[in-house]
Design a protein around this motif. Structure first.
Motif, PDB file in Angstrom:
ATOM      1  N   GLN A 105       0.914  -1.338  -0.037  1.00 32.15           N
ATOM      2  CA  GLN A 105       0.001  -0.107  -0.010  1.00 32.15           C
ATOM      3  C   GLN A 105       0.909   1.104   0.095  1.00 32.15           C
ATOM      4  N   TRP A 106       0.126   2.485  -0.838  1.00 32.42           N
ATOM      5  CA  TRP A 106       1.116   3.629  -0.668  1.00 32.42           C
ATOM      6  C   TRP A 106       0.941   4.261   0.582  1.00 32.42           C
ATOM      7  N   GLN A 111       6.607   6.645  -0.512  1.00 28.45           N
ATOM      8  CA  GLN A 111       6.895   5.493   0.430  1.00 28.45           C
ATOM      9  C   GLN A 111       5.611   4.339   0.163  1.00 28.45           C
ATOM     10  N   VAL A 112       6.105   3.332  -0.068  1.00 24.77           N
ATOM     11  CA  VAL A 112       5.206   1.889  -0.171  1.00 24.77           C
ATOM     12  C   VAL A 112       5.406   1.047   0.959  1.00 24.77           C
ATOM     13  N   VAL A 113       4.405   0.493   1.572  1.00 23.31           N
ATOM     14  CA  VAL A 113       4.692  -0.421   2.804  1.00 23.31           C
ATOM     15  C   VAL A 113       4.385  -2.000   2.208  1.00 23.31           C
ATOM     16  N   VAL A 124       9.649   0.892   1.486  1.00 23.07           N
ATOM     17  CA  VAL A 124      10.653   1.198   0.417  1.00 23.07           C
ATOM     18  C   VAL A 124      10.303   2.491  -0.033  1.00 23.07           C
ATOM     19  N   ASP A 125      11.410   3.181  -0.283  1.00 24.32           N
ATOM     20  CA  ASP A 125      11.447   4.593  -0.895  1.00 24.32           C
ATOM     21  C   ASP A 125      11.445   4.442  -2.208  1.00 24.32           C
ATOM     22  N   ILE A 131      15.572   0.776   1.904  1.00 26.90           N
ATOM     23  CA  ILE A 131      14.467  -0.230   2.612  1.00 26.90           C
ATOM     24  C   ILE A 131      14.349   0.183   4.207  1.00 26.90           C
ATOM     25  N   THR A 132      13.260   0.190   4.761  1.00 23.06           N
ATOM     26  CA  THR A 132      13.202   0.372   6.341  1.00 23.06           C
ATOM     27  C   THR A 132      12.411  -0.694   6.851  1.00 23.06           C
TER      28      THR A 132
END
Length: 465
Positions: A105-106, A111-113, A124-125, A131-132
């Protein structure tokens, strides 16, 4: 709570901002559980003037709430959604050695989770590729099962106001809820809940979510921020985040079908906000409709025309239609109509299955198990086609009518012993597109997945813009 960052360089992770964009039967026989027909209420729409001249005149005099603007913008959005797919170009994103992205999901424009088969939750950016990782929430009971290698995170959903994010916990049977934009843990549904993996999640309101599980049940959960105020944003003596542990307000069991009574696994959910109804698809080949109030009340069950691998479901508000993805077809369902007028579409992708679906206005995007994206115009009842090429003298147009298909990149594949022994070292495996989500304000599409064979370890992620 500070997310754990991976990568060769240690940098401070960017702040996670609030999400700015969303993340959707011909000949079907009504099941024996139907409780009666549902009659949709007809609503009168105010007449709108769709003239571009009227829109521009309104701007000149500073008109606000002008009736011509929604009509004009609606046509503009309709044109954009039909033309955008053929303009998209791919940029692959490196995800390291993570295994198969199942959900995404945005969160905002950058950033997308995502959730993976290896039970990793990360952000992720899409611009920097950074990646976090987000720590998983653990059950209170020490004896409960932990994540299994073949499970992972199958669902990620943001609530309507984009203040909460719901997904799976470290135990795949539990429902984990985080606060946005900080991604601090809020609560974990690990008490008297599901006895098997959670496959699907849908928000009914800002504080009420429903989860569907392999144990054949749907559970209704209520999040009360006032109750959780004292249990978040602080840590215990060991430095671990503290969050509330909750139980579901209601748990309902999928009815047992005579055709396949042992396979009532809930695979997908979709919520109709206008009618406050919840659609559910079970792997025994049925679609179920529930009235969603303080509890869930089942309205009907319908046998689907294609019963193999019904793994995704979406709902279109504009057309009041559910779409179900199966092994080789997408079926359209209006529970209020006995005779379905929209014929199912065939993905024609070698039986690899429809793995992800989304509606935007009248266009449905189909992610297949063969690494391709297809786009279907529900009004015209046909796939979008590639633009016809024209020769230099402009007198003889090139071939037209070819279905528009976007083919995704190779991603990453782990060359392990299983790959060598069982797949003969084949290096070409199309990636199943298990998830995709649009960011329409930015005209971007995030797509992710991994190799279709269950034993293979790999991943794919790409930004199409």
């Amino acid at each position: 709570m500070a997310p754990q960052q991976t990568g060769s360089r240690k940098r401070k992770a960017p702040a996670i901002e609030a999400a700015a964009a969303s993340s959707s039967l011909k000949g079907a026989e009504a099941g024996a559980d139907r409780e009666g027909p549902l009659l949709p209420k007809k609503q009168k729409r105010p007449a709108t003037r769709r003239s571009l001249l009227h829109y521009l005149k309104g701007r000149e005099v500073g008109a606000r709430g002008c009736a011509g603007i929604p009509g004009f913008h609606g046509k503009l959005r309709g044109y954009a959604v039909q033309k955008l797919p053929e303009l998209l170009r791919e940029r692959e994103l490196a995800l390291g050695t993570l295994n198969k992205v199942f959900a995404s999901q945005w969160l905002n424009a950058r950033q997308v989770v995502c959730g993976t088969k290896c039970n990793t939750l990360f952000v992720v950016d899409v611009q920097s590729g950074q990646i976090t990782r987000i720590p998983m929430l653990r059950d209170r009971g020490a004896g409960l099962a932990r994540a299994q290698p073949s499970c992972g995170i199958h669902a990620i959903e943001l609530n309507p106001s984009q203040t909460f994010l719901a997904t799976g916990g470290e135990n795949p049977n539990s429902l984990a809820v985080y606060q946005l934009p900080t991604l601090d843990p809020l609560c974990l549904g690990d008490r008297q809940g599901h006895k098997d993996w959670i496959f699907a999640i849908a928000w009914m309101s800002d504080t009420v979510a429903v989860s569907g599980s392999r144990d054949g049940t749907v559970a209704l959960w209520r999040m009360d921020p006032d109750t959780f105020t004292g249990s978040i944003a602080w840590h215990n003596d060991a430095g671990l985040p503290v969050y509330a542990h909750i139980r579901p307000r209601d748990v309902e069991t999928i009815p047992r079908a005579s055709t396949n009574p042992s396979n009532r696994k809930v695979r997908a959910l979709a919520f109709n906000r206008k009618n406050q109804e919840l659609g559910a698809v079970s792997l025994d080949g049925y679609f179920h409709l529930w009235k969603a109030r303080s509890t869930l009340s089942r309205l009907l069950s319908i046998r689907l025309p294609y019963c193999r691998e019904n793994v995704c479901l979406t709902y279109c508000d504009e057309l009041s239609l559910y779409a179900v993805g199966s092994q080789s077809h997408v079926s359209f369902l209006d529970p209020r109509q006995r005779q379905q007028n929209i014929r199912p579409l065939c993905s024609r992708e070698g039986g690899t299955g429809v793995r992800s679906l989304s509606f935007y206005q009248h266009i449905i995007t189909v992610g297949t198990g063969h690494g391709s994206l297809l786009f279907y115009d529900i009004r015209a009842q046909k796939f979008l086609e590639e633009r016809a090429t024209t020769s230099l003298d402009c007198s003889s147009p090139g071939p037209a009518g070819k279905k528009l298909k976007l083919t995704c990149g190779r991603g990453w594949l782990n060359h392990d012993d299983l790959w060598v022994n069982y797949f003969g070292g084949m290096d070409e495996f199309p990636n199943a597109l298990y998830t995709h989500c649009y960011n329409w304000p930015e005209m971007k599409l995030f797509v992710a997945g991994g190799p279709l064979p269950s034993g293979l370890h790999g991943n794919y992620a790409g930004l199409w813009s």
